[in-house]
Design a protein around this motif. Structure first.
Motif, PDB file in Angstrom:
ATOM      1  N   GLY A   1     -29.900 -92.445  95.061  1.00 31.50           N
ATOM      2  CA  GLY A   1     -29.138 -92.005  96.225  1.00 31.50           C
ATOM      3  C   GLY A   1     -28.473 -93.133  96.981  1.00 31.50           C
ATOM      4  O   GLY A   1     -27.988 -92.943  98.090  1.00 31.50           O
TER       5      GLY A   1
ATOM      6  N   GLU B   1     -25.714 -94.836  96.191  1.00 29.18           N
ATOM      7  CA  GLU B   1     -24.259 -94.727  96.270  1.00 29.18           C
ATOM      8  C   GLU B   1     -23.846 -93.702  97.326  1.00 29.18           C
ATOM      9  O   GLU B   1     -22.893 -93.923  98.079  1.00 29.18           O
ATOM     10  CB  GLU B   1     -23.686 -94.366  94.891  1.00 29.18           C
ATOM     11  N   GLU B   2     -24.592 -92.585  97.399  1.00 28.24           N
ATOM     12  CA  GLU B   2     -24.270 -91.564  98.405  1.00 28.24           C
ATOM     13  C   GLU B   2     -24.441 -92.156  99.805  1.00 28.24           C
ATOM     14  O   GLU B   2     -23.649 -91.907 100.703  1.00 28.24           O
ATOM     15  CB  GLU B   2     -25.185 -90.330  98.262  1.00 28.24           C
ATOM     16  N   ARG B   3     -25.493 -92.955  99.956  1.00 33.72           N
ATOM     17  CA  ARG B   3     -25.735 -93.588 101.238  1.00 33.72           C
ATOM     18  C   ARG B   3     -24.586 -94.528 101.589  1.00 33.72           C
ATOM     19  O   ARG B   3     -24.157 -94.616 102.747  1.00 33.72           O
ATOM     20  CB  ARG B   3     -27.064 -94.349 101.171  1.00 33.72           C
ATOM     21  N   TRP B   4     -24.092 -95.242 100.582  1.00 29.29           N
ATOM     22  CA  TRP B   4     -22.963 -96.126 100.826  1.00 29.29           C
ATOM     23  C   TRP B   4     -21.721 -95.331 101.243  1.00 29.29           C
ATOM     24  O   TRP B   4     -20.988 -95.737 102.125  1.00 29.29           O
ATOM     25  CB  TRP B   4     -22.679 -96.997  99.600  1.00 29.29           C
ATOM     26  N   ARG B   5     -21.509 -94.155 100.631  1.00 27.80           N
ATOM     27  CA  ARG B   5     -20.356 -93.323 101.029  1.00 27.80           C
ATOM     28  C   ARG B   5     -20.469 -92.967 102.506  1.00 27.80           C
ATOM     29  O   ARG B   5     -19.488 -92.983 103.233  1.00 27.80           O
ATOM     30  CB  ARG B   5     -20.317 -92.029 100.206  1.00 27.80           C
ATOM     31  N   HIS B   6     -21.685 -92.636 102.911  1.00 34.01           N
ATOM     32  CA  HIS B   6     -21.922 -92.304 104.316  1.00 34.01           C
ATOM     33  C   HIS B   6     -21.592 -93.513 105.201  1.00 34.01           C
ATOM     34  O   HIS B   6     -20.902 -93.395 106.222  1.00 34.01           O
ATOM     35  CB  HIS B   6     -23.386 -91.869 104.475  1.00 34.01           C
TER      36      HIS B   6
ATOM     37  N   ASN C   1     -16.484-100.526  96.315  1.00 33.15           N
ATOM     38  CA  ASN C   1     -16.110 -99.290  95.611  1.00 33.15           C
ATOM     39  C   ASN C   1     -15.798 -99.557  94.145  1.00 33.15           C
ATOM     40  O   ASN C   1     -16.158 -98.776  93.273  1.00 33.15           O
ATOM     41  CB  ASN C   1     -14.922 -98.632  96.315  1.00 33.15           C
TER      42      ASN C   1
END
Lengths: 187, 411
Positions: free
Chosen positions: B187, B189-194, B293
């Motif tokens: 998780g 990468e998802e945290r980085w998107r946030h 990214n």
């Protein structure tokens, strides 16, 4: 590419070049102390060398180093050329009995604080340095702690508080009111 | 008693040493620091002021000196890692990576591609956090309190991301010689998107409040000016050097890890003043986001550690179940990595500039000598030249854009 620096220095100052190696690609030249300024000026001004950026000045104490021969302390200078994109490391061996090296400040002003740090930590005097004081430690510290024979445990003497009369003689403090008005109600 | 003392108090200006000068134009000594509310970091400046003009300046550093270099000589190569966290504690990943790359250069090993991508992600996250700190603390010290809150909010998200990666916000100690402590958590990468969304929102707010703010621009533009030639001669690197228009970034000039495979630009200033440095840092945050990214796009599954038990610890099931694993583990912990004798200078682009580690090994498990070249050391020695005959108030923004970090400059 990188051997060009060693060849140029060897061709021009064979009398000053004491040794050279290029371990893992880091070109290293050992320069005699008396020729340091001459070599440094050449490295800065020669268009094929063009070392315009002083990266670092430090020192190494080879007291316990296995199979080390020659003077104990080496002053180590790292230089970088922003136009040629090459680097060089200079070793300058210094005898402990005559522990001084010409300062590189006249060539690159950026070596000023780095040389002060070497003086602070190793006790190497840089002749021609404009302001050779301790930098990380305080005035009154005894010894040069990065030398290998500096004890790891121990106490430094307490530094006496400057007396007001000493301060009065300091021209920088001539405007400071040494007899401040007592606070109302204070004892 | 009080009466006796009062007799010595000068009642006329003559007593203050003004008698030779009827216009009272002598200079005044002002001590600024070591703990000053408008300066982050413990540093003392002794100023010689003529009105508000600085005639002389003496910078006294060393208040945070703790003997980093001599401590490293007592520790094994792996034990040095937590010490490097405390150099520039705002961007510890950059220090971890810089140190590991220097030792790996001396060991002559190459880490795995996945490890390189993760190290790049970590470095860029740290760079963003560092630039945010420099921007928002700088704004705070010029009296703009709100941008600091937005900057810190965005930075806190990044620290939460850091915590997810290694369990600590500041003292990361995430890399190991030859690899990493562990792989990316689930998780991540998802945290980085946030984080990225939050960063974009907060940066937009900071941008609105600062970039065209008349008061901010007046304080920043035209102060702390330095030209590229002098900056190079003084050993300046990083955003400070780039603000003068001089293009030098270790990531481009001497690519390490996989920086040569990602697409990013180096923002350059052209005046070399504080405002340019603010803009350069602001733009570099965007470039770092771009790099992260790309890293996430390019990263592939695989091992993060090299397969050499003389350098990285064997997996735990091997340690407990095989004699080879047990011995390798024991030797690494007790004796340390056996780094070949010699010397090396490893350099990386940390958030503030070129961070170098000069290492001398005598062929045993501990460094014989370890010297850190902190980028802000060179920057601070240039402060005096930039500030002479300038106004006292200009010290604050210039000191902010230098972004001195006590842990790094004092070691």
């Amino acid at each position: 590419m990188s051997h060009a620096v060693a060849e140029a220095v060897a061709g021009r100052f064979p009398q000053h070049l004491l040794g050279q190696h290029a371990q893992v690609g880091d070109e290293t030249l050992t320069i005699a102390r008396d020729g340091l300024l001459e070599v440094a000026r050449f490295l800065k001004s020669d268009p094929a060398m063009a070392f315009d950026m002083p990266i670092d000045v430090t020192a190494v104490d080879y007291l316990d180093y296995p199979d080390h021969v020659g003077p104990r302390i080496h002053v180590v200078v790292h230089l970088y050329s922003t136009s040629k994109k090459h680097r060089v490391r200079l070793h300058v061996p210094v005898d402990l009995g005559d522990c001084q090296v010409p300062s590189l400040y006249p060539v690159w002003r950026g070596t000023e604080w780095f040389e002060r740090e070497v003086w602070d930590m190793y006790g190497v005097r840089f002749t021609g340095h404009p302001d050779l004081r301790r930098i990380l430690l305080y005035e009154g510290f005894v010894g040069h702690p990065l030398r290998k024979d500096y004890p790891l445990r121990g106490y430094q003497p307490l530094v006496p508080v400057a007396h007001l009369d000493d301060r009065a003689e300091d021209p920088k403090l001539k405007n400071v009111d040494l007899n401040p008005r007592p606070v109302e109600g204070a004892r | 008693m009080r009466g006796a003392q009062l007799e010595h108090v000068p009642h006329t200006p003559d007593g203050f040493g003004f008698q030779d000068d009827p216009l009272h134009s002598s200079t005044m000594t002002l001590n600024m620091g070591p703990s000053h509310p408008a300066m982050h970091g413990t540093v003392k400046m002794t100023l010689e002021l003529d009105g508000e003009t600085i005639r002389d300046l003496d910078i006294d550093i060393g208040y945070l000196h703790r003997g980093f270099e001599i401590m490293c000589e007592q520790a094994t190569w792996t034990q040095v890692l937590p010490y490097t966290d405390r150099l520039n504690y705002v961007s510890s990943f950059c220090n971890n990576v810089g140190y590991c790359l220097a030792v790996e250069k001396l060991l002559d090993i190459d880490v795995t591609p996945r490890c390189k991508w993760i190290r790049m992600i970590a470095c860029e996250v740290a760079r963003i956090a560092d630039h945010l700190t420099a921007i928002s603390a700088g704004a705070l010290e010029l009296g703009a309190f709100t941008p600091m809150l937005y900057g810190m909010k965005a930075r806190e998200e990044l620290y939460a991301l850091t915590e997810m990666l290694c369990g600590a916000r500041l003292t990361t100690a995430y890399t190991r010689i030859g690899g990493l402590r562990w792989d990316l958590p689930e998780g991540f990468e998802e945290r980085w998107r946030h984080c990225e969304r939050s960063l974009a929102e907060n940066l937009a707010d900071v941008d609105t409040m600062l970039t065209r703010n008349r008061i901010f621009v007046d304080r920043m533009a035209g102060t702390g000016v330095i030209g590229p030639e002098l900056a190079v001669e003084l050993g300046f690197t990083g955003p400070f050097l780039r603000s003068t228009g001089f293009e030098y970034d270790v990531r481009k000039a001497h690519p390490y890890l996989l920086y040569d495979q990602v697409d990013f630009d180096i923002p350059l200033g052209h005046k070399g003043d504080n405002y340019d440095r603010f803009l350069v840092r602001f733009e570099e945050v965007g470039q770092s986001v771009k790099i992260i990214n790309q890293c996430f796009k390019r990263i592939e599954p695989g091992p993060v550690n090299i397969d050499d038990w003389r350098i990285v610890l064997p997996p735990k099931d091997q340690v407990y179940n095989t004699i080879e694993g047990m011995i390798a583990h024991f030797k690494l912990i007790m004796e340390g990595i056996q780094v070949p004798a010699g010397e090396v200078y490893g350099y990386t682009e940390a958030a503030n500039g070129e961070l170098g580690f000069y290492i001398v090994s005598s062929g045993v498990g501990r460094p014989y000598r370890l010297h850190c070249r902190p980028p802000c050391f060179a920057l601070m020695q240039g402060l005096k030249g930039m500030m002479l005959n300038r106004q006292l108030a200009d010290i604050i923004p210039t000191f902010d854009t230098i972004n001195m970090v006590g842990g790094e400059i004092d070691r």
